[in-house]
Design a protein around this motif. Structure first.
Motif, PDB file in Angstrom:
ATOM      1  N   GLN A 454       0.735  -1.211  -0.115  1.00  0.00           N
ATOM      2  CA  GLN A 454       0.148   0.056   0.106  1.00  0.00           C
ATOM      3  C   GLN A 454       0.912   1.234   0.012  1.00  0.00           C
ATOM      4  O   GLN A 454       0.397   2.382   0.401  1.00  0.00           O
ATOM      5  CB  GLN A 454      -1.085   0.033   1.139  1.00  0.00           C
ATOM      6  CG  GLN A 454      -2.019  -1.113   1.065  1.00  0.00           C
ATOM      7  CD  GLN A 454      -3.190  -1.149   2.151  1.00  0.00           C
ATOM      8  OE1 GLN A 454      -2.714  -1.202   3.435  1.00  0.00           O
ATOM      9  NE2 GLN A 454      -4.222  -1.165   1.801  1.00  0.00           N
ATOM     10  N   LEU A 455       2.031   1.225  -0.582  1.00  0.00           N
ATOM     11  CA  LEU A 455       2.914   2.249  -0.673  1.00  0.00           C
ATOM     12  C   LEU A 455       3.424   2.396  -2.105  1.00  0.00           C
ATOM     13  O   LEU A 455       3.382   1.306  -2.796  1.00  0.00           O
ATOM     14  CB  LEU A 455       4.159   2.434   0.160  1.00  0.00           C
ATOM     15  CG  LEU A 455       4.115   2.282   1.617  1.00  0.00           C
ATOM     16  CD1 LEU A 455       5.415   2.036   2.656  1.00  0.00           C
ATOM     17  CD2 LEU A 455       3.450   3.749   2.101  1.00  0.00           C
ATOM     18  N   PRO A 456       3.287   3.621  -2.686  1.00  0.00           N
ATOM     19  CA  PRO A 456       3.735   3.862  -4.144  1.00  0.00           C
ATOM     20  C   PRO A 456       5.125   3.157  -4.448  1.00  0.00           C
ATOM     21  O   PRO A 456       5.985   3.305  -3.651  1.00  0.00           O
ATOM     22  CB  PRO A 456       3.616   5.336  -4.254  1.00  0.00           C
ATOM     23  CG  PRO A 456       2.612   5.716  -3.090  1.00  0.00           C
ATOM     24  CD  PRO A 456       2.956   4.960  -2.079  1.00  0.00           C
ATOM     25  N   VAL A 457       5.143   2.719  -5.367  1.00  0.00           N
ATOM     26  CA  VAL A 457       6.694   2.239  -5.996  1.00  0.00           C
ATOM     27  C   VAL A 457       6.731   2.816  -7.405  1.00  0.00           C
ATOM     28  O   VAL A 457       5.866   2.426  -8.140  1.00  0.00           O
ATOM     29  CB  VAL A 457       6.789   0.775  -6.032  1.00  0.00           C
ATOM     30  CG1 VAL A 457       6.817   0.123  -4.626  1.00  0.00           C
ATOM     31  CG2 VAL A 457       5.451  -0.264  -6.916  1.00  0.00           C
ATOM     32  N   THR A 458       7.789   3.526  -7.639  1.00  0.00           N
ATOM     33  CA  THR A 458       8.049   3.973  -8.871  1.00  0.00           C
ATOM     34  C   THR A 458       9.573   3.844  -9.130  1.00  0.00           C
ATOM     35  O   THR A 458       9.988   4.170 -10.440  1.00  0.00           O
ATOM     36  CB  THR A 458       7.931   5.706  -8.652  1.00  0.00           C
ATOM     37  OG1 THR A 458       8.778   6.091  -7.663  1.00  0.00           O
ATOM     38  CG2 THR A 458       6.626   5.920  -8.354  1.00  0.00           C
ATOM     39  N   SER A 459      10.188   3.001  -8.496  1.00  0.00           N
ATOM     40  CA  SER A 459      11.679   2.599  -8.683  1.00  0.00           C
ATOM     41  C   SER A 459      11.956   1.400  -8.366  1.00  0.00           C
ATOM     42  O   SER A 459      11.148   0.816  -7.369  1.00  0.00           O
ATOM     43  CB  SER A 459      12.621   3.738  -8.107  1.00  0.00           C
ATOM     44  OG  SER A 459      12.832   3.812  -6.713  1.00  0.00           O
ATOM     45  N   LEU A 460      12.885   0.433  -8.873  1.00  0.00           N
ATOM     46  CA  LEU A 460      13.316  -0.686  -8.482  1.00  0.00           C
ATOM     47  C   LEU A 460      13.621  -0.652  -6.946  1.00  0.00           C
ATOM     48  O   LEU A 460      13.186  -1.724  -6.340  1.00  0.00           O
ATOM     49  CB  LEU A 460      14.509  -1.228  -9.415  1.00  0.00           C
ATOM     50  CG  LEU A 460      14.124  -1.388 -10.771  1.00  0.00           C
ATOM     51  CD1 LEU A 460      15.250  -1.792 -11.724  1.00  0.00           C
ATOM     52  CD2 LEU A 460      12.891  -2.670 -10.894  1.00  0.00           C
ATOM     53  N   SER A 461      14.144   0.345  -6.445  1.00  0.00           N
ATOM     54  CA  SER A 461      14.890   0.247  -5.129  1.00  0.00           C
ATOM     55  C   SER A 461      13.591   0.449  -4.203  1.00  0.00           C
ATOM     56  O   SER A 461      13.534  -0.181  -3.157  1.00  0.00           O
ATOM     57  CB  SER A 461      15.620   1.584  -4.932  1.00  0.00           C
ATOM     58  OG  SER A 461      14.981   2.826  -5.048  1.00  0.00           O
TER      59      SER A 461
END
Length: 497
Positions: A454-461
């Protein structure tokens, strides 16, 4: 996308059905994601009721106000029969219907989508889901009587997936009224009506299974029901036993694309407020406070010697109404316009419902003392439209093998190939090991991962951090939010591969 691939989808926000030209094959429609003008009186709480002997009388009463919706969209054919995607693109094999036959002279195709809706006034206002009519060239309404009328679009609100339509009729139309969804209790009987799989005017019944469900939207407030909801039910009403609309059928949770008894209907108290604004202005006009907030956790409460973990913690106060009123980062908002704020959802909804330009009293806890600020609200739509300074970001890895998938950041080129909005963010699934848990859970190349736990992911890290946090917390699964054809679904994926 082939119908076979589409029917493997797990979660569907919105369940309209699409009929391919000249084939009759029912498919899913890719989706992007109210006091009404009729003044609805306050509904008195209803007494507990036993199981009805029949729903027939209720169905007879409300059926004339429920409609089937058919939309037509023109899909431009690729020039000279070339694929829409660049040659060699890994996505070209995923969407064969978007490629024309080589060497042929392709013509534009017409695609028909099927959904549901309901009439809310005798002069022809009709409510449905935004994703049912999104990008439609024409909209036709079929009434229970068999009559057909063209509809025009009055306004939409993608944030709540609400659309308002209007038809012109030479006689008053049967209509239904909104009920008070806040008075619906878990266990209450409900009845859903709509156009499942294009069958038309179908009734299903069940109970309210849960309240206040969230999927992915800021203003989400869903009633969960076990009344059968399938593709094509999108936009249809969920009735209480008094024949009042207490929800709009919008999404299902399913491992196979069909109803398994977990459906979601946007609460009528959200829908009715949006409809009211669309009728008055043709758009939404939500209040804007101008703060970034988070919930107060028990650890935070202990550290600040608070009596309870309640309120909305202000983490940032950019230039705007709150800053002008003297609000500061670290303030805890405990009351807004006289209403108690126990968590961030309380505040977000109360601010959104407040009139733009209105001066409201906001009570904050600062340095252990309570004080009240007078804040003149701005308009959220205007604030969101303002340019945001571009942040300097570190170079990202091109792709990574993780959880049985090959994953890469979503680039502007890939977003354009997949016809995604320019501001779409997330991680694209390029490959899936067919022996992995990810494959078994239904993930496929072309899926877009937008959230993890439930947290945004915009990068592989971002994703690797969520995996690490999950393992460190002793949890076995990571909750991913996946979008396929613009429709979200949650997938619990084991972190041990």
């Amino acid at each position: 996308m082939t119908s076979q691939a589409i029917f493997r989808a797990v979660v569907k926000r919105g369940v309209p059905a699409r009929r391919k030209p000249q084939t009759g094959i029912i498919q899913m429609v890719g989706a992007g994601m109210l006091a009404i003008a009729l003044v609805v009186g306050q509904v008195a709480p209803s007494a507990a009721r036993g199981a009805p002997e029949s729903f027939a009388d209720l169905a007879d009463k409300v059926s004339p106000a429920v409609v089937n919706i058919t939309t037509s969209t023109t899909i431009a054919a690729p020039a000279n029969g070339n694929p829409v995607f660049p040659e060699g693109s890994p996505f070209s094999d995923l969407f064969p219907e978007l490629r024309g036959p080589q060497g042929g002279n392709n013509q534009p195709q017409h695609s028909n989508a099927l959904g549901s809706g309901y009439v809310i006034s005798e002069d022809g206002y009709i409510v449905t889901n935004n994703h049912v009519i999104e990008n439609a060239d024409s909209i036709e309404i079929e009434f229970f009587s068999g009559a057909h009328l063209p509809a025009k679009l009055i306004g939409t609100d993608p944030k709540t997936d609400v659309a308002l339509l209007k038809v012109e009729s030479d006689k008053p139309l049967p209509f239904v009224s909104f009920g008070n969804s806040d008075e619906s209790r878990v266990g209450d009987w409900v009845m859903a009506m709509g156009n499942p799989l294009g069958q038309g005017f179908s009734v299903s019944a069940g109970i309210v299974s849960a309240r206040n469900r969230e999927l992915s939207g800021t203003y989400d407030d869903y009633l969960q029901t076990d009344a059968a909801i399938n593709r094509g039910n999108s936009g249809g009403p969920l009735f209480n036993m008094d024949g009042q609309v207490i929800g709009m059928n919008t999404a299902i949770l399913s491992p196979n694309g069909g109803s398994i008894g977990i459906g979601f209907s946007m609460a009528s108290n959200v829908v009715s407020k949006v409809v009211d604004q669309l009728q008055k202005f043709g758009e939404t006009r939500r209040g804007w406070l101008g703060v970034k907030i988070q919930d107060v956790t028990q650890d935070m409460a202990d550290a600040m010697s608070l009596a309870s973990a309640e309120g909305a913690m202000v983490t940032d106060v950019p230039e705007g109404p709150a800053a002008d009123a003297g609000m500061k980062a670290g303030d805890i908002i405990t009351s807004f316009d006289g209403g108690e704020v126990k968590h961030t959802r309380d505040l977000v909804r109360r601010v959104a419902d407040a009139p733009v330009g209105e001066a409201v009293r906001v009570t904050v806890l600062r340095d252990g003392k309570s004080q009240t600020l007078l804040v003149t609200l701005g308009r959220r739509e205007t604030a969101e439209g303002e340019a945001v300074p571009v942040a300097v970001t570190k170079p990202q890895d091109s792709e990574q093998d993780l959880l049985g998938m090959t994953i890469a950041p979503l680039t502007s080129d890939i977003a354009q190939q997949m016809s995604l909005p320019k501001d779409t963010k997330g991680l694209i699934v390029k490959e899936v090991d067919d022996s992995s848990a990810a494959w078994e859970k239904g993930l496929r190349p072309g899926d877009l991962i937008t959230e993890a736990n439930q947290l945004p992911v915009t990068s592989l890290s971002d994703l690797t951090d969520r995996v690490k946090e999950t393992k460190e917390a002793g949890r076995k699964s990571l909750l991913l939010l996946i979008r396929r054809d613009g429709e979200p679904r949650f997938v619990g994926l084991p972190v041990e591969q």
